[in-house]
Design a protein around this motif. Structure first.
Motif, PDB file in Angstrom:
ATOM      1  N   LYS A   6       0.843  -1.197   0.000  1.00 43.35           N
ATOM      2  CA  LYS A   6       0.000   0.000   0.000  1.00 43.35           C
ATOM      3  C   LYS A   6       0.881   1.250   0.000  1.00 43.35           C
ATOM      4  N   ASP A   7       1.996   1.203   0.725  1.00 41.61           N
ATOM      5  CA  ASP A   7       2.895   2.353   0.776  1.00 41.61           C
ATOM      6  C   ASP A   7       3.427   2.693  -0.608  1.00 41.61           C
ATOM      7  N   ASN A  10       0.555   4.047  -2.749  1.00 40.53           N
ATOM      8  CA  ASN A  10       0.244   5.414  -2.316  1.00 40.53           C
ATOM      9  C   ASN A  10       1.311   6.397  -2.783  1.00 40.53           C
ATOM     10  N   ASN A  13       0.886   6.935  -6.523  1.00 34.45           N
ATOM     11  CA  ASN A  13      -0.283   7.760  -6.808  1.00 34.45           C
ATOM     12  C   ASN A  13      -0.074   9.209  -6.372  1.00 34.45           C
ATOM     13  N   LYS A  14       0.576   9.403  -5.250  1.00 33.52           N
ATOM     14  CA  LYS A  14       0.846  10.760  -4.760  1.00 33.52           C
ATOM     15  C   LYS A  14       1.808  11.481  -5.707  1.00 33.52           C
ATOM     16  N   ASN A  19      -4.517   7.821 -10.052  1.00 26.77           N
ATOM     17  CA  ASN A  19      -4.973   6.711  -9.233  1.00 26.77           C
ATOM     18  C   ASN A  19      -4.682   5.415  -9.976  1.00 26.77           C
TER      19      ASN A  19
END
Length: 90
Positions: A6-7, A10, A13-14, A19
């Motif tokens: 997930k990191d 994320n 995406n950041k 997305n």
């Protein structure tokens, strides 16, 4: 390919402002074979696919740097996450 952290997702995406789903990463990673990391033409194609998926332009000099780094490191072909992180540092 295992689960994309997930990191990492994320961070991707950041950084990209997009997305990108875990499924999209896995689908692309599923096309990577051990020979992909050894074949410069295939590696360049993969880098461009990741760039396109992330909608992040990658200059030819950055592609050259990534290719050189992958060859030098002997990066595990199943580690798509590391390749994406390397691209996003640029």
């Amino acid at each position: 390919m295992g689960k994309v952290s997930k990191d990492a997702l994320n961070a991707i995406n950041k950084k990209t402002g997009k997305n990108i789903t875990e499924g999209a990463v896995k689908k692309l990673a599923g096309t990577v074979k051990p020979s992909t990391m050894q074949n410069e033409a295939e590696l360049r194609k993969l880098i461009k696919q990741v760039s396109s998926m992330a909608k992040v332009p990658v200059t030819e000099s950055t592609v050259n740097e990534i290719v050189a780094a992958v060859k030098k490191s002997g990066m595990n072909p199943s580690n798509m996450e590391a390749l994406m992180k390397m691209m996003l540092k640029k």
